[in-house]
Design a protein around this motif. Structure first.
Motif, PDB file in Angstrom:
ATOM      1  N   ASN A 158     -86.295 -13.161  -8.189  1.00 37.79           N
ATOM      2  CA  ASN A 158     -87.292 -12.881  -6.842  1.00 37.79           C
ATOM      3  C   ASN A 158     -87.969 -11.463  -7.517  1.00 37.79           C
ATOM      4  O   ASN A 158     -89.013 -11.317  -7.164  1.00 37.79           O
ATOM      5  CB  ASN A 158     -86.692 -12.634  -5.693  1.00 37.79           C
ATOM      6  N   LEU A 159     -87.443 -10.666  -8.267  1.00 38.58           N
ATOM      7  CA  LEU A 159     -88.081  -9.492  -8.806  1.00 38.58           C
ATOM      8  C   LEU A 159     -88.665  -9.658 -10.238  1.00 38.58           C
ATOM      9  O   LEU A 159     -89.427  -8.711 -10.709  1.00 38.58           O
ATOM     10  CB  LEU A 159     -86.944  -8.186  -8.962  1.00 38.58           C
ATOM     11  N   THR A 160     -88.779 -10.703 -10.490  1.00 38.84           N
ATOM     12  CA  THR A 160     -89.067 -10.773 -12.010  1.00 38.84           C
ATOM     13  C   THR A 160     -90.442 -11.750 -12.126  1.00 38.84           C
ATOM     14  O   THR A 160     -90.447 -13.021 -11.442  1.00 38.84           O
ATOM     15  CB  THR A 160     -88.136 -11.400 -13.021  1.00 38.84           C
ATOM     16  N   LEU A 161     -91.430 -11.683 -12.892  1.00 39.80           N
ATOM     17  CA  LEU A 161     -92.483 -12.561 -13.200  1.00 39.80           C
ATOM     18  C   LEU A 161     -92.297 -13.547 -14.409  1.00 39.80           C
ATOM     19  O   LEU A 161     -91.255 -13.238 -15.211  1.00 39.80           O
ATOM     20  CB  LEU A 161     -93.790 -11.914 -13.575  1.00 39.80           C
ATOM     21  N   PRO A 162     -92.733 -14.688 -14.434  1.00 40.84           N
ATOM     22  CA  PRO A 162     -93.531 -15.386 -13.386  1.00 40.84           C
ATOM     23  C   PRO A 162     -92.810 -15.913 -12.186  1.00 40.84           C
ATOM     24  O   PRO A 162     -91.705 -16.393 -12.351  1.00 40.84           O
ATOM     25  CB  PRO A 162     -94.295 -16.363 -14.063  1.00 40.84           C
ATOM     26  N   GLY A 163     -93.117 -15.924 -11.201  1.00 40.62           N
ATOM     27  CA  GLY A 163     -92.548 -16.733 -10.212  1.00 40.62           C
ATOM     28  C   GLY A 163     -91.972 -15.909  -9.002  1.00 40.62           C
ATOM     29  O   GLY A 163     -91.641 -16.344  -7.730  1.00 40.62           O
ATOM     30  N   GLY A 164     -91.410 -14.869  -9.420  1.00 39.41           N
ATOM     31  CA  GLY A 164     -91.048 -13.837  -8.206  1.00 39.41           C
ATOM     32  C   GLY A 164     -91.686 -13.485  -7.205  1.00 39.41           C
ATOM     33  O   GLY A 164     -92.808 -12.995  -7.481  1.00 39.41           O
ATOM     34  N   LYS A 165     -91.509 -13.374  -5.982  1.00 37.87           N
ATOM     35  CA  LYS A 165     -92.228 -12.992  -4.587  1.00 37.87           C
ATOM     36  C   LYS A 165     -92.415 -11.743  -4.549  1.00 37.87           C
ATOM     37  O   LYS A 165     -93.044 -10.974  -3.753  1.00 37.87           O
ATOM     38  CB  LYS A 165     -91.741 -13.753  -3.624  1.00 37.87           C
ATOM     39  N   LEU A 166     -91.347 -10.917  -5.302  1.00 36.91           N
ATOM     40  CA  LEU A 166     -91.434  -9.440  -5.107  1.00 36.91           C
ATOM     41  C   LEU A 166     -91.224  -8.614  -6.665  1.00 36.91           C
ATOM     42  O   LEU A 166     -90.194  -7.941  -6.885  1.00 36.91           O
ATOM     43  CB  LEU A 166     -90.181  -8.928  -4.257  1.00 36.91           C
ATOM     44  N   PRO A 167     -92.124  -8.884  -7.321  1.00 38.37           N
ATOM     45  CA  PRO A 167     -91.939  -8.445  -8.670  1.00 38.37           C
ATOM     46  C   PRO A 167     -92.015  -6.949  -8.753  1.00 38.37           C
ATOM     47  O   PRO A 167     -92.629  -6.011  -8.081  1.00 38.37           O
ATOM     48  CB  PRO A 167     -93.425  -8.984  -9.440  1.00 38.37           C
ATOM     49  N   ILE A 168     -91.212  -6.177  -9.651  1.00 41.01           N
ATOM     50  CA  ILE A 168     -91.131  -4.729  -9.448  1.00 41.01           C
ATOM     51  C   ILE A 168     -90.946  -4.416 -11.259  1.00 41.01           C
ATOM     52  O   ILE A 168     -90.725  -5.176 -11.960  1.00 41.01           O
ATOM     53  CB  ILE A 168     -89.809  -4.295  -9.017  1.00 41.01           C
TER      54      ILE A 168
END
Length: 388
Positions: A317-327
Motif C-alpha cells: 500500500n505504501l509502494t508504487l505502482p499500485g499503492g494507495k498511500l505511496p510514501i
C-alpha cells in the motif's frame, strides 16, 4: 493567513550527490552553493537575484555568507528555523513562503547542507541530548526514538509490521532512482528481519543514513511563476510548532507516543490547504527512524491508530505502482540519502512536476511531513496549478 493558500510556489530544485559521510570533496559551503546554483539553473533564474535565504537545524552556512559568495544584488530576508532534528524542514519552506507572501523578499532559497568534516559528527542533533539523557546512558537519537517507539508498539498496539513497511517501501522506490545510495541494493523481509539491532525495537534498516551533501529549492510568488521555466509546485498550506507538554525533549510529554503533530496543528494544515487526508496523492514523511514516521502518519490521519494501523501501513500500500498511500518515492532518508531530510522537499516538488523516478500519475496534492518526535514539528502541502 488570509489569502496565503496558493500565493507562493517552488519553481526550482537543486541537489548535490549523496556522499558517504565525511567523504565529500567539497566543503559544506561549497555544497550549498552548488545546490542553489543547480536550483537556479533548473528554474532559469539568475542567482544574483535570489534575495532571501532560509535553513534549519543549526546549518553552519549563514545566509549572508551564501549571498556574498553568489554575488547577489541584495539580501532582503535571512533566517534559520530553531529546533533540532528534522522538525524544521517544512518550517523552512513555510518561512520562505511567508517572506514572499508578505513582500519581504521575491525569491527565497531554502537549503540545508551537511559535511561531517566541517560540521562534526551528528551535527543535525547537536544541543538536544542534554544531561538528563547522558546521565542515563542515552547518547544518540535512535535511543530517544526507540523509547517512544517501544511504547507505541506495547501500549498503543501498533504492529511492528508498520515499521518494516516504511523501510521496505523506501528501498523498493530507491531501486528506480539511480541517484539513491541504495540503488541496486534491494532488501526484503528476510534481510530486514535478519539485520542487527540498533536500539530495541529499531533495527539497522529502521534508521536513516548519514551523508554529506546539500539541496535547495527556490520559493517565489505565484504571480511570477511565468518568469521561470518549470512547472510550479504551489504551496497550499504549512504549519509548525509544538503544543503545551511537547517542546524540548525531556521524556515527560503528555502524548508520549505521538510524533508531536497535535490535533489543532494538523487541522490548521488541512483547513489552510482546503483538502483532507483522503485527498493526498503522495507523501514524503521524514523517517529519521521508522517508528516516528509511523506515528507521524497516524497524527496526520493518514492511517488509524492502534492495531488498525497495520491494515493500512503495508509494503504494497505504501509502494508504487499500485499503492494507495505511496510514501518516500525517491527512497527517503533511509534509502535515497540523508542530508537532514532536505531531499524530501525536492521529491515532494518532483511529484507535482511529474519528474520523480517513481511518479504518481496526475499527482495534485503532495504532503511533506518534517521531523516526527522532534521538539519542533512542521508540515507543508504542495499542490499542482490545477488545485488553485
Amino acid at each position: 493567513m488570509i489569502g496565503f493558500r496558493g500565493a507562493t510556489a517552488v519553481v526550482g530544485i537543486g541537489t548535490t550527490e549523496y556522499y558517504k559521510r565525511g567523504t565529500s570533496p567539497l566543503s559544506s559551503a561549497q555544497l550549498v552553493l552548488q545546490a542553489i546554483l543547480r536550483a537556479c539553473e533548473d528554474a532559469g533564474a539568475d542567482p544574483r537575484k535570489v534575495d532571501g535565504f532560509v535553513s534549519y537545524g543549526d546549518d553552519a552556512n549563514a545566509g549572508l555568507g551564501v549571498a556574498a559568495a553568489l554575488g547577489v544584488h541584495e539580501v532582503r530576508w535571512s533566517t534559520q528555523i530553531w529546533g533540532g532534528g528534522g522538525g524544521g524542514i517544512a518550517a523552512a519552506v513555510n518561512a520562505a513562503a511567508a517572506a514572499v507572501y508578505s513582500g519581504q523578499a521575491e525569491c527565497v532559497a531554502v537549503y540545508r547542507a551537511l559535511n561531517e568534516a566541517d560540521d562534526g559528527r551528528r551535527a543535525f542533533s547537536k544541543g538536544h541530548l542534554g544531561s538528563l539523557y547522558t546521565a542515563h546512558g542515552i547518547l544518540t537519537p535512535p535511543q530517544v526514538c526507540a523509547l517512544r517507539t517501544q511504547r507505541l508498539l506495547e501500549v498503543d498496539g501498533v504492529p511492528a509490521s508498520t515499521m518494516e513497511a516504511i523501510a521496505l517501501a523506501g528501498y523498493r522506490h530507491a531501486q528506480n532512482n539511480p541517484d539513491a545510495v541504495a540503488y541496486g541494493k534491494p532488501i526484503d523481509h528476510e534481510v530486514y528481519q535478519g539485520c542487527r539491532p540498533i536500539s530495541e525495537p529499531l533495527r539497522l534498516y529502521d534508521c536513516s543514513r548519514e551523508n554529506d551533501g546539500a539541496a535547495a529549492v527556490l520559493v517565489v510568488s505565484s504571480d511570477r511563476v511565468g518568469d521561470y521555466k518549470t512547472t510550479p509546485a504551489v504551496i497550499l498550506a504549512g504549519v509548525q510548532g509544538a503544543a503545551a507538554g511537547w517542546t524540548e525533549s525531556v521524556e515527560n510529554e503528555q502524548n508520549y507516543t505521538s510524533a508531536g503533530f497535535h490535533p489543532a496543528l494538523v487541522q490548521r494544515l488541512w483547513n489552510g490547504a482546503g483538502v483532507g487526508p483522503d485527498d493526498v496523492d503522495v507523501t514524503q514523511v521524514y523517517e529519521n527512524f521508522t517508528g516516528p514516521a509511523v506515528a507521524a502518519m497516524i497524527d496526520h490521519g493518514l492511517c488509524p491508530p492502534g492495531p488498525a494501523a497495520g491494515e493500512i501501513l503495508t509494503v504494497d500500500n505504501l509502494t508504487l505502482p499500485g499503492g494507495k498511500l505511496p510514501i518516500n518515492t525517491s527512497g527517503g532518508n533511509i534509502a535515497e540519502g540523508f542530508v537532514h531530510g532536505i531531499g524530501l522537499v525536492l521529491e515532494a516538488v518532483r511529484q507535482i512536476r511529474g519528474d520523480s523516478a517513481n511518479p504518481v500519475p496526475r499527482a495534485d496534492v503532495s504532503l511533506l511531513i518534517g521531523g516526527p518526535m522532534a521538539p519542533l514539528v512542521s508540515s507543508t502541502i504542495f499542490g499542482s496549478p490545477a488545485t488553485v
